[in-house]
Scaffold this motif. Structure first.
Motif, PDB file in Angstrom:
ATOM      1  N   VAL A  76       0.056  -9.843   2.760  1.00  0.00           N
ATOM      2  CA  VAL A  76       0.970  -8.754   2.388  1.00  0.00           C
ATOM      3  C   VAL A  76       1.247  -8.795   0.883  1.00  0.00           C
ATOM      4  N   GLY A  80      -1.127  -5.968  -0.060  1.00  0.00           N
ATOM      5  CA  GLY A  80      -0.107  -4.900  -0.052  1.00  0.00           C
ATOM      6  C   GLY A  80       0.648  -4.809  -1.362  1.00  0.00           C
ATOM      7  N   GLY A  81       0.657  -5.905  -2.135  1.00  0.00           N
ATOM      8  CA  GLY A  81       1.389  -5.933  -3.403  1.00  0.00           C
ATOM      9  C   GLY A  81       0.472  -5.813  -4.599  1.00  0.00           C
ATOM     10  N   VAL A  88      -3.175   1.549  -7.965  1.00  0.00           N
ATOM     11  CA  VAL A  88      -2.437   2.796  -8.204  1.00  0.00           C
ATOM     12  C   VAL A  88      -2.186   2.988  -9.706  1.00  0.00           C
ATOM     13  N   TYR A  92      -3.741   6.070 -12.156  1.00  0.00           N
ATOM     14  CA  TYR A  92      -2.999   6.971 -13.047  1.00  0.00           C
ATOM     15  C   TYR A  92      -3.562   6.929 -14.465  1.00  0.00           C
ATOM     16  N   ALA A  98      -1.802   8.993  -7.408  1.00  0.00           N
ATOM     17  CA  ALA A  98      -2.064   8.165  -6.232  1.00  0.00           C
ATOM     18  C   ALA A  98      -0.770   7.623  -5.662  1.00  0.00           C
ATOM     19  N   ASP A 105       4.287   2.140   5.704  1.00  0.00           N
ATOM     20  CA  ASP A 105       4.849   3.203   4.863  1.00  0.00           C
ATOM     21  C   ASP A 105       4.603   4.574   5.485  1.00  0.00           C
ATOM     22  N   GLY A 106       5.676   5.260   5.778  1.00  0.00           N
ATOM     23  CA  GLY A 106       5.557   6.543   6.466  1.00  0.00           C
ATOM     24  C   GLY A 106       4.968   6.379   7.860  1.00  0.00           C
ATOM     25  N   LEU A 143      -1.967  13.784  -4.102  1.00  0.00           N
ATOM     26  CA  LEU A 143      -1.974  12.324  -4.254  1.00  0.00           C
ATOM     27  C   LEU A 143      -3.138  11.716  -3.461  1.00  0.00           C
TER      28      LEU A 143
ATOM     29  N   VAL B  76       5.120  -8.617  -8.655  1.00  0.00           N
ATOM     30  CA  VAL B  76       4.462  -7.519  -7.932  1.00  0.00           C
ATOM     31  C   VAL B  76       4.134  -7.952  -6.508  1.00  0.00           C
ATOM     32  N   GLY B  80       7.025  -6.135  -4.841  1.00  0.00           N
ATOM     33  CA  GLY B  80       6.261  -4.932  -4.479  1.00  0.00           C
ATOM     34  C   GLY B  80       5.504  -5.083  -3.182  1.00  0.00           C
ATOM     35  N   GLY B  81       5.238  -6.338  -2.776  1.00  0.00           N
ATOM     36  CA  GLY B  81       4.474  -6.591  -1.560  1.00  0.00           C
ATOM     37  C   GLY B  81       5.355  -7.052  -0.410  1.00  0.00           C
ATOM     38  N   LYS B  85       7.435  -4.342   1.849  1.00  0.00           N
ATOM     39  CA  LYS B  85       6.784  -3.943   3.107  1.00  0.00           C
ATOM     40  C   LYS B  85       7.552  -4.457   4.326  1.00  0.00           C
ATOM     41  N   ILE B  99       9.483   4.799   3.326  1.00  0.00           N
ATOM     42  CA  ILE B  99       8.254   4.637   2.563  1.00  0.00           C
ATOM     43  C   ILE B  99       8.530   3.687   1.404  1.00  0.00           C
ATOM     44  N   GLY B 100       7.759   2.622   1.351  1.00  0.00           N
ATOM     45  CA  GLY B 100       7.958   1.607   0.312  1.00  0.00           C
ATOM     46  C   GLY B 100       7.131   1.928  -0.916  1.00  0.00           C
ATOM     47  N   VAL B 101       7.791   2.009  -2.036  1.00  0.00           N
ATOM     48  CA  VAL B 101       7.086   2.374  -3.274  1.00  0.00           C
ATOM     49  C   VAL B 101       7.517   1.482  -4.434  1.00  0.00           C
ATOM     50  N   CYS B 102       6.612   1.363  -5.406  1.00  0.00           N
ATOM     51  CA  CYS B 102       7.015   0.873  -6.719  1.00  0.00           C
ATOM     52  C   CYS B 102       6.957   2.083  -7.653  1.00  0.00           C
ATOM     53  N   ALA B 104       4.872   2.961  -9.796  1.00  0.00           N
ATOM     54  CA  ALA B 104       3.546   3.567  -9.975  1.00  0.00           C
ATOM     55  C   ALA B 104       3.227   4.561  -8.868  1.00  0.00           C
ATOM     56  N   ASP B 105       3.745   4.336  -7.673  1.00  0.00           N
ATOM     57  CA  ASP B 105       3.402   5.180  -6.524  1.00  0.00           C
ATOM     58  C   ASP B 105       3.958   6.586  -6.698  1.00  0.00           C
ATOM     59  N   GLY B 106       3.062   7.545  -6.739  1.00  0.00           N
ATOM     60  CA  GLY B 106       3.484   8.915  -7.005  1.00  0.00           C
ATOM     61  C   GLY B 106       4.080   9.068  -8.404  1.00  0.00           C
ATOM     62  N   ASP B 107       3.807   8.077  -9.261  1.00  0.00           N
ATOM     63  CA  ASP B 107       4.319   8.103 -10.655  1.00  0.00           C
ATOM     64  C   ASP B 107       5.841   8.267 -10.648  1.00  0.00           C
ATOM     65  N   HIS B 152       5.525   1.348 -13.991  1.00  0.00           N
ATOM     66  CA  HIS B 152       4.223   1.357 -14.681  1.00  0.00           C
ATOM     67  C   HIS B 152       4.341   2.228 -15.923  1.00  0.00           C
ATOM     68  N   LEU B 158       1.352  -2.411 -14.970  1.00  0.00           N
ATOM     69  CA  LEU B 158       2.573  -2.575 -14.192  1.00  0.00           C
ATOM     70  C   LEU B 158       3.597  -3.325 -15.031  1.00  0.00           C
TER      71      LEU B 158
END
Lengths: 263, 263
Positions: A76, A80-81, A88, A92, A98, A105-106, A143, B76, B80-81, B85, B99-102, B104-107, B152, B158
């Motif tokens: 993970v 995952g990290g 990602v 960018y 992305a 997630d979701g 995305l 991270v 982030g991991g 998660k 939804i788990g994000v950092c 960078a995800d979806g900026d 990011h 990152l």
């Protein structure tokens, strides 16, 4: 069927993840793909390095890793990290929006702990469902989902799942509504077979060829489950499958490199 | 303004993350919150444990950690991991889609490497923008974003960012379009002050009180930047702020525990 929107599912493994020059070649090609696309990634050497450094021993039974709690935690953290978020951020940097996700997630990929028969594989997950609506939502926003091979059981438990399987299950699920192409990044130029000119890449591998090459032992080892999975995906509605070096993604998709898997 | 949709931003830190029984108390309360909600989490002891086990020394200058590349990788991986998660999987277990994000995800949160003045803080990121459209998209789908303190720079790097800052920047950005409440989980019952009956939780802390308590030294140490940030958030449009134990989230929001920060 001709009117379906195309989605490409690209799976990359350790040979790209661990080699910065190959990654640098791959990412702009992925970014340049027109249309909807999904990147599924596996691991690489970092997880093994971490386990070694942390003094966590890896139990293997019949060539398969047992996911104990320490091993799950490393998977993970690393998949995952670190690997997921780095991909990602780097996407960018080459202009590709992305979103990095694991199966939790979701609720995008749900799995069950692999049932214990002869062997208890530990926290290994067998995929039970793919949330295509969630994937579609991300794709519709432009995305590219970047998917790590971690799933969850809906009851709070994360699970370790094979990245090839994730790619295949995602491709199969999406093929109900989309025209799906599945690209398996591979550490060889494609599917190899002996020819009068030596061992060469087969531009096309049909199911009948595969059965024959398997019977004569020309295709063997780890390539067999990979190709079994590929044909299973084709039979489930995936429209095209290509196997070859991910750093040649543009050529793989154009059909000028790698092997096309056809029914 | 009365017609704005409410969004709650809840920040939790190590004291919840490292204590399973507090986490078990917190998660169903977060899940039960009606309306849009965002969870921002910090670290905990695991990152330090990992650094120790991997033989990575932590450089501190003026009480602040320097994020070298090894430290960033651990942040991270762990934030982030593993932590991110796990939180998402556990939220699904209590019926809360997430939804788990950092960053960078979806900026969703962009930052710049902190400029080097007297000290080079390494890969530490100062937030430059919050993508509220992306956040809104997730909230509109009924997902609770679970945000790790990783950002990011849009150029592939990152960065490590303070979780309190993430919570505050997210709350400030969203307050342009939403009625935002910011809840800071804290390892004490609230903001404490000396009274004739001993040191007690202040149910309400107004800016004028804060100035006075700061001047007399009754509020000191790490609480000062936290409260400075809180008042800065209020002045930027955040409607309500509460500080107290996250495991008493329901009471914090009801105003029967913790401290309300008011202008």
């Amino acid at each position: 069927m001709a009117g379906k929107i195309m989605v490409r599912v690209v799976k990359i493994g350790g040979n790209i993840i661990d080699q910065p020059e190959k990654m640098t070649a791959f990412l702009p090609q992925f970014a340049a793909l027109s249309g909807a696309k999904i990147l599924v990634h596996g691991g690489g050497v970092l997880a093994n390095q971490m386990a070694l450094q942390l003094g966590i021993s890896q139990t293997m039974i019949e060539g398969r890793r047992i996911t104990d709690l320490d091993t799950l935690r490393i998977a993970v953290m690393v998949y995952g990290g670190w690997i997921n978020k780095q991909l990602v951020a780097k996407l960018y940097a080459v202009g590709c929006p992305a979103i990095g996700v694991c199966g939790a997630d979701g609720d995008v990929i749900r799995a069950v702990k692999r049932p214990v028969k002869k062997v208890d594989f530990g926290w290994a997950g067998d995929v039970t469902s793919v949330n295509t609506e969630q994937l579609h939502g991300w794709l519709a926003k432009g995305l590219a989902p970047v998917m790590s091979p971690i799933t969850h059981d809906g009851r709070g438990q994360l699970l370790n799942t094979n990245a090839d399987t994730i790619a295949q299950e995602v491709a199969k699920s999406l093929s109900k509504a989309f025209h799906v192409e599945l690209i398996y990044g591979f550490d060889q130029a494609g599917v190899l077979a002996d020819t009068p000119e030596g061992r060469q890449v087969m531009p096309v591998l049909r199911r009948s060829d595969f059965q024959q090459l398997k019977a004569t032992g020309q295709i063997n080892g780890g390539m067999i489950p990979k190709l079994d999975n590929a044909f299973s995906a084709l039979s489930s509605g995936v429209k095209g499958i290509r196997i070859g070096p991910a750093e040649s993604l543009t050529q793989l998709i154009a059909g000028t490199a790698g092997t096309a898997i056809e029914w």
